[in-house]
Design a protein around this motif. Structure first.
Motif, short mmCIF file in Angstrom:
data_model
loop_
_atom_site.label_atom_id
_atom_site.label_comp_id
_atom_site.label_asym_id
_atom_site.label_seq_id
_atom_site.Cartn_x
_atom_site.Cartn_y
_atom_site.Cartn_z
N MET A 70 0.71 -1.30 -0.19
CA MET A 70 -0.40 0.06 -0.09
C MET A 70 1.06 0.89 -0.54
O MET A 70 1.46 1.77 0.94
CB MET A 70 -0.76 -0.18 0.99
N PHE A 116 -6.30 4.30 4.69
CA PHE A 116 -6.07 2.94 4.02
C PHE A 116 -7.29 2.46 5.17
O PHE A 116 -7.26 2.22 5.40
CB PHE A 116 -4.63 2.53 3.78
N GLU A 121 -5.72 -4.00 -0.18
CA GLU A 121 -6.06 -4.11 -1.22
C GLU A 121 -4.55 -3.41 -1.80
O GLU A 121 -3.84 -3.07 -0.87
CB GLU A 121 -7.32 -3.61 -2.13
N GLU A 122 -4.16 -4.18 -3.67
CA GLU A 122 -2.45 -3.01 -3.37
C GLU A 122 -3.22 -1.96 -4.09
O GLU A 122 -4.08 -1.28 -4.31
CB GLU A 122 -2.37 -4.26 -4.88
N ARG A 123 -1.91 -0.95 -3.69
CA ARG A 123 -1.96 0.69 -3.73
C ARG A 123 -0.63 1.16 -4.40
O ARG A 123 0.14 1.13 -3.59
CB ARG A 123 -2.53 1.30 -2.45
N ASP A 127 -1.73 5.77 -7.28
CA ASP A 127 -3.93 5.22 -6.58
C ASP A 127 -4.25 6.41 -5.85
O ASP A 127 -3.28 6.52 -4.83
CB ASP A 127 -3.37 4.24 -6.18
N ILE A 129 -5.61 7.78 -2.51
CA ILE A 129 -5.90 7.66 -1.01
C ILE A 129 -7.01 7.37 -0.66
O ILE A 129 -7.94 8.23 -1.07
CB ILE A 129 -5.46 8.00 -0.24
N ASP A 130 -6.99 7.05 0.29
CA ASP A 130 -8.76 6.89 1.29
C ASP A 130 -9.31 7.93 2.05
O ASP A 130 -9.86 8.91 1.69
CB ASP A 130 -8.98 5.35 2.28
#
Length: 475
Positions: A70, A116, A121-123, A127, A129-130
């Motif tokens: 991640m 995260f 899951e792969e990040r 990608d 971020i949350d």
């Protein structure tokens, strides 16, 4: 098919097949290697340059063999601190909080923290971020001192919460602690629900940790170090205008950690340390909850003195039961320890309910680094139960070693552990290139895939990533 033609008047010669001599093939480097390591025979059976390992993990190169990576914004030192944050957004899956002290979203070295959301899951670096707590105008941009912690649900609203600390922040560099209630969002760091800032230079927020429930009210509490005034603050959830207890002592505030319930009374206990690098001697103190409004280091239930330059207490971890006696145990990192090799480092596992002044030589378990300058114990974690055997396990980080065959490395030891074990005895060696600093932080993550085993988190700030290894029965 070969065709031979006869020429009139000449004898037909016997066909002869002439081949170019074939050079013998060189012996491949894996010839004679076995699929797995034989434990304890001193031979590098699987040719991974390490004569150790007893389980299917043996030696794992985190890149590309971790179950997940991640990653986040570049140049942020993402993974300098990584913690299992609990369920921040109320979806029933636990999340991960990561400090990114050199995050440059707002400016050079400003600092920030990243969430995260689970499940894993792969990040990749590009990608989204949350959630992102970003350094803002009220935050002094010296992000190398930013730290993050996850105390659980401090205000009883059903969401886990986030703590951020920065010992140099504030108009006068006095230090600040920020409390962000869940659910997480992308906001400026100073847009916190609670902000604690003293009126003078004191480095509040130099250390920060969730404490568990120290007073039995069902809300999670937290602790913050203030080494400029040699004290530690205990805040009871949901948090008031000031701290609820203060523990003072020489050089207090440098390191703090929740110990879990060491004495079995149903209340969480605390670990404090005055370690600050490998220089001089340092000690670790155990305090049982609940805590009076004011106390001193001499009120500690147990004291663990370290030797000169051992770095005893520079890393602390607790909260799970390694020996199966029903009480939580704790780890004390000592990366400057010389018992296994010169500055090979190590860690001490303390079990039971110790009291008084305790020699670490009598610790129930000792993990010793067996290579010079290995520095094992810069990070430590008690893992909830990575192999689903009913015992908590141990993970020891040596992120700064950098030499073959390890690189930056963490060592996995399944519980129970007793007596002296060495890094060469590790059941798992989890390594990466030296410039990744993998193992700068290590942590346990609650079971995410339903197999009854907790997962492993390994921060690698040199790559802005956190590696995830899934636990499972039998590892």
């Amino acid at each position: 098919m070969f065709i031979f033609l006869a020429i009139a008047g000449c004898a037909t010669p016997e066909p002869t097949l002439i081949r170019k001599p074939v050079e013998p093939e060189p012996t491949p480097p894996w010839a004679g290697c076995e699929d797995t390591e034989t434990c304890g025979d001193g031979i590098d059976n699987d040719c991974d340059e390490l004569a150790l390992g007893c389980g299917p993990w043996d030696t794992i190169d985190l890149y590309p063999n971790a179950d997940y990576a991640m990653c986040a914004l570049g140049n942020g030192q993402t993974g300098e601190i990584v913690v299992d944050a609990g369920d921040l957004n109320g979806d029933g899956t636990d999340d991960v909080l990561v400090a990114a002290p050199s995050d440059m979203t707002l400016g050079w070295n400003a600092g920030g923290a990243i969430v995260f959301l689970g499940p894993f899951e792969e990040r990749g670096h590009t990608d989204p971020i949350d959630a992102h707590y970003i350094a803002d105008d009220d935050f002094d941009p010296r992000g190398s001192h930013l730290i993050a912690a996850a105390p659980g649900d401090v205000n009883g609203d059903g969401f886990a919460d986030v703590l951020l600390g920065h010992k140099d922040a504030g108009p006068l560099g006095e230090g600040v602690v920020y409390v962000h209630y869940g659910p997480p969002e992308t906001v400026g760091i100073s847009e916190a629900d609670l902000i604690y800032a003293p009126n003078e230079y004191s480095e509040l927020g130099a250390s920060l940790a969730g404490a568990g429930d120290t007073n039995g009210d069902g809300l999670m509490d937290w602790i913050a170090g203030e080494p400029g005034r040699e004290r530690v603050h205990v805040y009871l959830g949901p948090g008031g205008a000031t701290s609820d207890a203060v523990i003072s002592g020489p050089l207090f505030g440098r390191q703090v950690q929740g110990a879990g319930d060491v004495d079995g009374d149903g209340l969480a206990d605390l670990l404090l340390s005055d370690a600050d690098g490998f220089f001089g001697s340092s000690s670790t103190w155990l305090f049982h909850g609940p805590h009076p409004a004011a106390s001193l280091h001499t009120d500690a239930f147990a004291t663990f003195p370290g030797g000169d330059d051992d770095g005893v207490g520079i890393a602390l971890s607790g909260g799970f039961d390694v020996d199966g006696d029903g009480r939580d145990d704790f780890l004390i990192g000592a990366p400057g320890l010389d018992l296994g090799a010169v500055e090979g480092g190590g860690a001490y596992l303390v079990t039971g309910n110790p009291d008084g002044i305790q020699s670490l030589d009598n610790a129930a378990g000792q993990v010793l680094g067996d290579l010079e300058d290995l520095g094992a114990g810069m990070s430590v974690a008690i893992l909830e139960d990575a192999n689903a055997d009913g015992f908590a396990d141990v993970l020891i980080g040596a992120p700064d070693y950098g030499e073959a065959p390890y690189g930056a490395v963490s060592f996995f030891f399944p519980g129970p552990i007793s007596g002296i074990v060495r890094t060469a005895d590790a059941a798992g060696v989890l390594r990466a290139a030296s410039n990744t600093h993998a193992g700068a932080s290590v942590a346990s993550a609650r079971d995410r895939d339903g197999d009854g085993a907790s997962e492993l988190l390994i921060g690698a700030p040199g790559t802005d990533c956190v590696y995830v290894l899934k636990g499972g029965p039998g590892i």
